[in-house]
Design an enzyme around this catalytic site. Structure first.
Site, short mmCIF file in Angstrom:
data_model
loop_
_atom_site.label_atom_id
_atom_site.label_comp_id
_atom_site.label_asym_id
_atom_site.label_seq_id
_atom_site.Cartn_x
_atom_site.Cartn_y
_atom_site.Cartn_z
CE LYS A 60 -2.19 3.13 1.92
NZ LYS A 60 -1.84 4.50 1.48
CD GLU B 160 12.12 0.24 10.42
OE1 GLU B 160 12.67 1.30 10.78
OE2 GLU B 160 12.59 -0.88 10.66
CB CYS C 221 13.04 8.40 8.92
SG CYS C 221 13.94 7.12 8.04
CD GLU D 37 10.15 12.75 11.69
OE1 GLU D 37 8.95 12.50 11.87
OE2 GLU D 37 10.93 11.98 11.10
#
Ligand code: NAD
Length: 520
Positions: free
Chosen positions: A176, A249, A283, A380
């Protein structure tokens, strides 16, 4: 119909659920194509087809499965420019990074798996230390259908990397892709089929979050999810409900510790590449720098100089270092963090704003005088913003690096590798790289993943390949006897024998105890 590059489509309301995703270039705004938003019933039917194909695939030897991976790799290498082009168009990725961060990594993943999977997944014999009269073996059997839900920042590498590992282990995959990059994944499927791969083994379901939720509920056997922390919580809850094991993750806030003896030129270049490659939408991007006071000023000055040399533009028509911000709201996020930092005493050394004109561009930004009262150091950002903080010791840098709810990658720079290694051992992260940045994301042989809220489980590496399988324990007998000491009947005599056995084997006393200590 909704565009995947407008913010509101991230949360389509159920009353006006779109039936198509239109994909637009974040650089030019051009419409690139559209894909269907697949319903839960379509997702379930896709998983069912994958399951039928998987049953045949599981009977194929690992050597033959590995050959199919190599055929896929060869087609990918032959048709590399098609993938570079679509990455440039759909997610504004610059050509060098499309080639090295995405395609080269997958070519290497296929090669690594083709060479090593047979050994890694070979049945293992276990020597049972107590029950020596029995023999044990572990067989690694494919789980079945592996669901892979991917992000948009590495829309080719991340899902295809996980798919290749799942496939060589004998599974089928249903991917997906992010609603922001569905066309890239359809290209991957096209290449799989062009290489002779069974279409039903490598399936793609397109859509928004509900399609991802439908995949988790569609009787898959394992899920690998890559995305944000908040989505990760929802995915973990859904996997818990469906009792599916999963790998998460999630996000990162990678610290870079520049020790007093760091090579300033290399560290500055690493900060600029590690902070601004893919325009910071990584990331494992360098998201905060702790520089020893003795080198802080020279490192900051050189970083700013190098950042100012970077060229940003349309990666499809120009040779540039920086492409586009894929999700426009990320520019608001960067604005907000920068404004918060400046209001609390940070200094803007370069950048700090979006670039006007066509496309989603944002200046590479360096801030100094930062501290942990500022969100730029603690949350982040996922954009081209690198905040600096001056520290007076390694201990202070380590304490600050560990002062985070995230723990994916971290970096340490020191000319003394042994010193860098010692610092690395004290930093809380899934991976700590000494004198380099980002590089582990491309290593198929080393485990990759986070601690804390950066997720759990690992991709890459031998253990994660075995995790694509169920470890089936088969125990056989060496000699057949009428009964066993643990079996019925239970009597005072058999209890006494067990008591004596316990004392003899585990007390550590007496001759038998000592001999047992050597063997058990
Ligand atoms: P996201 O969480 O918004 O979306 C990821 C995927 O999840 C998309 O395909 C989305 O459609 C799907 N999804 C959304 N809600 C869902 C739900 N309830 N159930 C099932 N699927 C659902 O993430 P993103 O914006 O695409 O990616 C950016 C984030 O990913 C950043 O936080 C980044 O750090 C992280 N990331 C982590 C890694 C890693 O390896 N740790 C790698 C790349 C990106």
């Amino acid at each position: 119909m909704l565009s995947a590059h407008t913010p509101d489509v991230m949360k389509p309301s159920s009353s006006a659920a779109p039936d198509v995703i239109r994909s637009f270039s974040p650089t030019t705004g051009d419409e690139l194509g559209s894909v269907p938003v697949m319903t839960a019933a379509q997702v379930a039917a896709t998983v069912a087809r994958a399951r039928v194909a998987q049953e045949k695939w599981a009977q194929v030897s690992i050597v033959d499965r590995a050959s199919q991976l190599l055929r896929f790799r060869n087609v990918l290498v032959d048709r590399v420019e098609e993938v570079v082009a679509i990455l440039g168009k759909e997610v504004g990725k610059v050509r060098h990074e499309a080639l090295s961060h995405e395609i080269l990594v997958i070519a290497d993943v296929c090669t690594f798996l083709a060479k090593r999977a047979e050994r890694i997944l070979a049945p293992q014999k276990i020597s049972l230390h107590l029950l020596r009269h029995r023999r044990s073996f572990v067989d690694y059997e494919p789980r079945g259908v592996v669901g892979i839900i991917g992000p948009w920042n590495f829309p080719f590498k991340i899902p295809v990397r996980d798919a290749m590992a799942a496939l060589v282990a004998g599974n089928a995959v249903v991917l997906k892709p992010s609603e922001l990059a569905p066309l890239v994944m359809l290209k991957a499927k096209e290449l799989w089929e062009a290489s002779g791969g069974d279409p039903d083994l490598f399936q793609v379901v397109t859509g928004f979050a509900p399609t991802g939720r439908a995949l988790i509920s569609a009787d898959i056997n394992y899920l690998i999810f890559t995305g944000g922390v908040e989505t990760g919580r929802r995915v973990a809850a859904a996997c818990g409900e469906a009792l599916i094991p999963c790998v998460l993750e999630l996000g990162g806030k990678a610290p870079l510790i520049a020790c007093a003896d760091a090579d300033v030129e290399r560290t500055a270049r690493a900060i600029v590449w590690g902070g601004f490659a893919n325009l910071g939408q990584v990331c494992t991007s360098v998201e905060r720098v702790y520089a020893h006071a003795s080198i802080h000023d020279s490192l900051l000055a050189r970083t700013v100089e190098l950042a100012n040399e970077l060229k940003q533009g349309n990666p499809v028509t120009e040779v540039v270092e920086l492409g586009s911000i894929v999700l426009p709201p990320l520019m608001d996020v960067a604005d907000k963090h920068i404004a918060d930092a400046l209001s609390k005493g940070a200094k803007l050394c370069t950048g700090g704003k979006r670039i006007s004109g066509p496309g989603n561009h944002y200046e590479p930004t360096v801030l100094s005088n930062c501290d942990h009262s500022m969100t730029v150091m603690t949350q982040e950002i996922f954009g081209p913003v690198v905040p600096f903080m001056s520290v007076t010791s390694d201990e202070e840098a380590i304490r600050l690096a560990n002062d985070s709810h995230l723990g994916l990658n971290a970096y340490v720079f020191s000319k003394d590798t042994a010193h860098g290694h010692r610092v690395a051992k004290k930093v809380q992260a899934g991976a700590v790289i000494v004198n380099d940045v980002l590089i582990n994301g491309g290593c198929p042989d080393s485990p990759f993943g986070g601690i804390k809220k950066s997720g759990f489980g690992r991709v890459n590496g031998e253990d994660s390949l075995r995790q694509m399988c169920t470890a089936k324990h088969i125990m056989t007998d060496r000699l057949v006897v009428a009964s066993e000491p643990f079996w019925f009947p239970y009597t005072d005599k058999t209890y006494g024998l067990l008591r004596s056995g316990l004392a003899a084997l585990f007390s550590g006393k007496g001759l038998i105890g000592k001999i047992a200590g050597w063997f058990l």
